[in-house]
Design an enzyme around this catalytic site. Structure first.
Site, PDB file in Angstrom:
ATOM      1  CB  CYS A 163     -30.060 -18.432  53.484  1.00  0.00           C
ATOM      2  SG  CYS A 163     -31.623 -18.795  54.086  1.00  0.00           S
TER       3      CYS A 163
ATOM      4  CB  CYS B  90     -34.163 -15.632  56.464  1.00  0.00           C
ATOM      5  SG  CYS B  90     -34.261 -17.550  56.686  1.00  0.00           S
ATOM      6  CB  SER B  91     -30.059 -14.016  56.838  1.00  0.00           C
ATOM      7  OG  SER B  91     -30.406 -14.191  58.097  1.00  0.00           O
ATOM      8  CB  CYS B  92     -29.868 -20.011  57.158  1.00  0.00           C
ATOM      9  SG  CYS B  92     -31.537 -19.899  57.591  1.00  0.00           S
TER      10      CYS B  92
END
Ligand code: FE
Length: 202
Positions: free
Chosen positions: A104, A107-109
């Site tokens: 991602c 961000c960090s999904c």
């Protein structure tokens, strides 16, 4: 945001989180210990071992595999894995000459119900910035050297997708039970930065 901690040279994310938590607790905005409880609950509910069970089922059940590739959300729900960040699960099947990797970049999904909360390295600006641009060297640094004939495809999460890799079933696992197979699947393999290995091959 890409220009976070490592460019600031200040406190670590942990120190900043602790400071924020202390302020919130002091102001009475959250109860003491509330965040620890929440995190523990999230980690218990959203466990990447759920994804390992999905992979193992797909390996032993061709019909389930097809349904998983056609509608990841529904097939994961069929095994009981649902919830936030699991509404749009898209499963990417590895092939002998095609290797999938997920990231991602924003961000960090991750798909929480099957991959759990993301590991720290997955959230790092370095991984997010580099893997899409130069996946082969990044994977090599992480210990996965793929032969040149294997194409690498990088998938960047969007608002409507939460990806999960269906890795190749390793040789030498013919006749293994679903439970035995689930036990060798790792979170890294479902992100695409590792292969699934048997104790013998690993
Ligand atoms: Fe994200």
């Amino acid at each position: 945001m890409a220009n976070d901690s490592e460019h600031r040279g200040a406190a670590t994310p942990e120190a900043r989180t602790d400071a924020l938590r202390r302020v919130l607790e002091r102001k009475g905005l959250i109860e003491e210990g509330a965040l620890d409880t929440l995190q523990a609950r999230l980690e218990e509910q959203f466990d990447w071992r759920n994804g390992a069970r999905v992979v193992a089922r797909a390996w032993v059940d061709a019909d389930y595999r097809e349904r998983l590739l056609a509608d990841g959300t529904k097939a994961c729900a069929d095994l009981g894995f649902t919830g936030p960040q699991g509404e749009y699960i898209v499963v990417l099947e590895d092939e002998p000459t095609l290797h999938n990797v997920i990231v991602c970049t924003q961000c960090s999904c991750t798909a929480w119900p099957v991959l759990g909360l993301p590991p720290d390295w997955y959230k790092s600006p370095a991984y997010r910035a580099r893997v899409a641009r130069e996946p082969r060297p990044v994977l090599k640094e992480m210990g996965l050297e793929l032969p040149p004939e294997v194409q690498i495809r990088v998938w960047d999460t969007t608002a409507e997708t939460r990806f999960m890799v269906l890795p190749l079933r390793p040789n030498g696992t013919e006749g293994w039970s679903e439970e035995e197979l689930a036990a060798i699947v790792t979170r890294d393999a479902m992100i695409g930065v590792a292969l699934v290995e048997t104790p013998e091959s690993g």
